[in-house]
Each structure stands twice: as C-alpha cells, then as structure tokens.
Design an enzyme around this catalytic site. Structure first.
Site: not given
Length: 436
Positions: A106-107
């Site tokens: 997700f980063k």
C-alpha cells in the site's frame, strides 16, 4: 496550504517547506492548519467519480494553491497508475486490495505521490536532496521504487537486520543507482530513532538537505486518503454506505490518513486499528495510559512498532479528546497464533490468501461486526501487502495458492548489497557526513 507543528501550533510553514523538512525542529509533526470539509453533494455523488477524479478533488482541497490544478492532475495520474479494488468476500465483508503497485504494498501510493511532489518542487542546480527512511518492511521498497533514478535525490533506507522477509530485503538492497540500504543491528524503533535524531542534528542540517520518506512526512499521508474515498465510492455504487474500515496498524500513518478523510466528510461508521503484539494503542484505549515499549518481532513485521509516530497526529485531529476519539476509533491486538488462524480461516472460507497484516485486520473486523446490533454495516479490511512477501508464514496448502508476480522473479536475479551498522547515532551521523 499552511501547516503547523503538533508541538507548537504557532509554528507554521507552507506545503513545500513541510514536504522537504518532514519534521519540525521541535520534533512535532506537521498538520494542516485546517482540515477542509468537502461538499456533501460531492460525497452523495461520489459513486459517479473515477479514482483519479476523487483524488484530484481531495488533494486540491488539502493542498490548496500550492500546486496548480493541471500539475497536480499530472502528479495524481502518475501516482495512480494501478488500481485499488474493493472485492466482496461475503455480503458484509469486503477487502480493499492496496498491493497492486510496483512494490506490492500500500505504501506505493504515498511513495509515488511524495517523490513526484518533491520532484515538482525541486529546482535545477539545487543542493542534493537526501531522503532518509526507516522501514520495518514495506515502506523502504515503495520509497526505493518511488525515488529510483529521480534526479538530484539520494535515498538512504534503514531496516532492522533479520527482521524483514527475503523479498522485502531484496526490494531494499538490489536497486543501486541513487538508493542505499543500511542493515541496522536492532529493531525498527532503533532505525526510526536514528532518522529522527538526524533531523534534529544541527551539524547535519547545516551540511545536508535532509527529508524523510516515512509517514512522518505529510506528503505520504495525503495520497493515502484517496483510497478511503475511492473504496467508499465503490461500495456506494452497490448501495452500501454504512462502512467500517479495519486497518492494519504499526506506525499508524495509514489509519491517520483514514481519519483525515473522515474529518473531511467521509461518512465512515468506525475505524478499527488492528495491531499485532505491539499493542501500545490498544492498551491506551483500554486503560488511558500511553506507554511505549520496545517493539517485538512478529509475523506481521511491517507493524512491529512500539512507539507509533503518527499517534500524535490522530490525537491532534481530535484535539486530545480521548472520549471523542473512542467514538470513532477502536483497537485490538492479535498474537502470531491468532494471525495464522485468521490466514487459514480466510483461505478455507473464501479461497482468499491474505498476508499476515491483512489477516489481523480481517480478524479485528470480524470480531467487531460480531458484537454490533446493526446488521446493515459493511466491513472493509485493508489488504496492505501481497502475500508472496511472506512465504514462511503460510501453511503449505495456502502457500501453494499464492501467485508469484513476475517482478519478484526479477528481484531474485539481482545482486543484493547493504551496509551494516549498529544503532549508534554517531556512526549514522558519520555515514551521512561522508556522503558528499
């Protein structure tokens, strides 16, 4: 956009200053002077908008005129080059997949947005920008790919030796170019402390232009708000508008972004901060005592954080009113055994493979929904990383069902290199001073 320090509201800076400085000298964190509330009509019609349209609306409201709309639109287009789908598991349970980016975590949303914002503000022939990042697993890989080859930038990634998975380590240590990895003989908290000390050191401030790519940087959090709005939009198209989000939480940046979205008007019923054995926040919400502890190693290593930096932002959003916060945020923690049980349950029930962080969020969501009298709630747990990053966690039948992305096979063919270091600030300072 004007921002202030959580330690001193009278200390105010503009958006570019906050992006490049990352953390004020008083060791607070930057927060927007005002959280804009979006037009209720926009929320009511959000299901008619694309992901990019939603992101542009949200970013424009937060950033203001710091970046002209055409330029901001281009930055968002490059950031959102992959999707964040909400997938139904059953009528009340959905998973928000945030691992479809280049580093499979997700980063990627935050790292890609931040690198492009920094590239936008960088001027030709300016002093080299040194980006420091501490990682417990996924942040470093996302930042490495976000900044790889970006002119006039140099990235140093610190990670705890022996406490990240094989694939995570390859993502940190095989890039070369303007990316350097340091294997620290300690914990993530040791890595994070080194980065924070570097920002507070006047000698380094005089010599280097330092910035952070951790979630202490406000430019990381802004794009993470996008996928909360977009997830709600996907559910709204199905007529589901009473939404609960369960968020795997380590440094608490992801859920802080969700709460910013909430303060902007996203009508979320509840946020659940799901943690592993590093349970600083669940203990605080239970007994009112905020007591950090040394982090312990778990299967969900990206959440192995004993002193979550972004908790001060969350408290700031609620102006220190714990009672008000607890109406919106609950938190629970789970052991490695419970994590593996959740992984098996998800697979046996839905034929779905979830990484250990995702499994913890699933367990927290299911436990929460089971206690609620309102049966119209729709639960969404965030899937923050591709399961292929954690092969040793899964039983054989689940591991066999994991599809390995091509970029993982490419990683294994590369040469890995990292510098080793003890968690001693004097050594890290010397390393930084010798960069030029």
């Amino acid at each position: 956009m004007e921002l202030y320090s959580t330690n001193n509201p009278s200390l105010k800076v503009d958006f570019p200053t906050a992006v490049f400085n990352s953390m004020p000298q008083d060791k607070g964190l930057y927060m927007p002077q005002e959280i804009p509330v979006l037009d209720p009509e926009f929320i009511a019609q959000i299901g008619d908008r694309t992901f990019s349209e939603i992101a542009l609306k949200v970013a424009s409201a937060l950033i203001g005129d710091a970046i002209p709309t055409p330029d901001l639109k281009a930055i968002i287009a490059e950031t959102l080059s992959f999707d964040a789908p909400v997938k139904e598991l059953d009528a009340e349970t959905y998973v928000l997949e945030l691992f479809h980016g280049p580093s499979l975590a997700f980063k990627d949303f935050g790292a890609r947005f931040m690198s492009r914002v920094m590239g936008y503000f960088l001027r030709e022939n300016e002093k080299m920008l040194d980006v420091l990042v501490a990682t417990s697993g996924d942040t470093g890989g996302a930042v490495a790919l976000g900044f790889l080859g970006v002119p006039n930038t140099r990235v140093t990634i610190l990670y705890p030796e022996g406490k990240v998975s094989e694939i995570q380590e390859l993502q940190l240590c095989t890039n070369g170019n303007n990316i350097q990895a340091i294997s620290v003989n300690g914990t993530f908290d040791d890595c994070q402390a080194l980065v924070k000390q570097a920002f507070a050191d006047q000698d380094l401030a005089d010599k280097l232009r330092l910035t952070s790519a951790n979630s202490i940087n406000i430019a990381r959090l802004i794009p993470q708000t996008f996928y909360y709005f977009n997830a709600y939009a996907q559910l709204a198209r199905e007529g589901k508008t009473k939404v609960v989000f369960a968020v795997p939480s380590g440094n608490f940046g992801n859920i802080a972004a969700g709460l910013i979205a909430y303060k902007m008007g996203l009508p979320v019923q509840q946020f659940i901060a799901a943690t592993n054995a590093n349970d600083t926040v669940p203990r605080f919400l239970e007994n009112g005592i905020y007591e950090t502890r040394a982090s312990v190693q778990t299967y969900s290593n990206a959440m192995d954080v004993g002193a979550p930096s972004n908790w001060v932002r969350i408290m700031d959003l609620f102006k220190g009113d714990v009672a008000a916060l607890k109406k919106v945020v609950s938190s629970s923690s789970y052991t490695d055994v419970e994590t593996q049980e959740a992984i098996k349950e998800i697979y046996d029930t839905y034929s779905y493979v979830a990484c250990p962080h995702t499994a913890i969020a699933y367990r927290a969501l299911k436990n929460y929904l089971a206690e609620q009298p309102d049966h119209e709630l729709t639960g969404v747990f965030l899937s923050t990383a591709h399961p292929c990053k954690f092969p040793d966690v899964f039983p054989n039948d689940v591991a066999a069902a994991i599809a390995i992305p091509e970029q993982v096979n490419e990683l294994r063919a590369r040469t890995s290199a990292a510098q080793k270091m003890d968690p001693v600030f004097a050594d890290f300072k010397t390393y930084l001073q010798e960069l030029n």
